[in-house]
Design a protein around this motif. Structure first.
Motif, mmCIF file in Angstrom:
data_model
loop_
_atom_site.group_PDB
_atom_site.id
_atom_site.type_symbol
_atom_site.label_atom_id
_atom_site.label_comp_id
_atom_site.label_asym_id
_atom_site.label_seq_id
_atom_site.Cartn_x
_atom_site.Cartn_y
_atom_site.Cartn_z
ATOM 1 N N TYR A 85 -5.656 -9.911 2.097
ATOM 2 C CA TYR A 85 -5.795 -9.906 0.636
ATOM 3 C C TYR A 85 -7.264 -9.911 0.228
ATOM 4 N N TYR B 282 1.927 -8.491 -3.983
ATOM 5 C CA TYR B 282 2.539 -7.226 -4.391
ATOM 6 C C TYR B 282 2.397 -7.000 -5.895
ATOM 7 N N THR C 11 -5.631 1.293 4.803
ATOM 8 C CA THR C 11 -5.215 1.255 3.400
ATOM 9 C C THR C 11 -5.113 2.641 2.774
ATOM 10 N N MET D 136 0.837 -2.091 -0.520
ATOM 11 C CA MET D 136 0.570 -3.517 -0.720
ATOM 12 C C MET D 136 1.801 -4.372 -0.412
#
Length: 217
Positions: A14, A85, A156, A176
């Motif tokens: 995160y 999320y 990502t 995510m």
């Protein structure tokens, strides 16, 4: 030691996404101004200056069969995943609705992150009385953080493009969600396979306001 390292992997997935990609998501995908996002980041950072020591005071006063610090990994793992999320969910809203959504989700995830990360950091100090063990734990923690950084930087954007195609919002939200589930599983793995071996001696009760006075001093 490996399990403890996974805890920092979960935290840093995160943390690294926020550092590297969150501003890009807010401005280029969700559609809020850079000024609005920057103002929010500044306000929340100031807010962190109060919530971090307060969370430390709360954790120090926790006493359960699982220990003082470990339970927070289990208690907040799922809320952490849900909010992780939610930050990137990107619902269809008007301009004001987007600002309210961004502020509420980002402040919430920061509070939950603090509720896990502060006790997690303190956990190392009660896992072993041996200084060499603590140095080794720090090494595993660093490896976990570095692993998260590599994971975020390398995967990502390719995952977003692979999953979303022309739909950037879909790519972001599903990517995510995957990272959020991984983080939850890592926190629970860390909780299950670590142990608080040092039992602090009972001390007289100290009010939180005394902690704050000491901090200000």
């Amino acid at each position: 030691k490996v399990s403890y390292g996974f805890g920092d992997t979960a935290c840093n997935i995160y943390f690294q996404i926020v550092i590297v990609y969150l501003m890009q998501f807010y401005t280029d995908v969700f559609g809020i101004s850079a000024a609005a996002a920057g103002t929010m980041f500044l306000v929340v950072r100031i807010f962190d200056g109060f919530t971090d020591p307060m969370m430390g005071a709360i954790a120090d006063r926790t006493s359960t069969a699982s220990g003082k610090y470990r339970p927070y990994l289990k208690w907040f793992a799922i809320p952490y995943g849900i909010l992780f999320y939610a930050v990137f969910a990107g619902p269809e809203l008007n301009e004001l609705g987007k600002l309210i959504f961004v502020w509420s989700t980002y402040i919430s995830i920061k509070m939950v992150y603090t509720a896990i990360n502060v006790p997690y950091s303190a956990l190392m100090g009660v896992m072993s009385p041996n200084s060499d063990d603590r140095v080794s734990l720090s090494t595993f923690r660093f490896m976990g953080a570095f692993g998260a950084q590599l994971l975020v930087v390398l995967l990502t954007l390719p995952l977003i493009q692979l999953i979303g195609g022309e739909d950037d919002q879909r790519g972001w939200s599903i990517t995510m969600a995957i990272f959020a589930v991984l983080s939850v599983l890592m926190f629970l793995f860390c909780f299950k396979n670590t142990k608080e071996r040092i039992k602090p001696e009972p001390i007289k009760k100290v009010h939180v306001r005394d902690d704050i006075k000491f901090l200000l001093g």
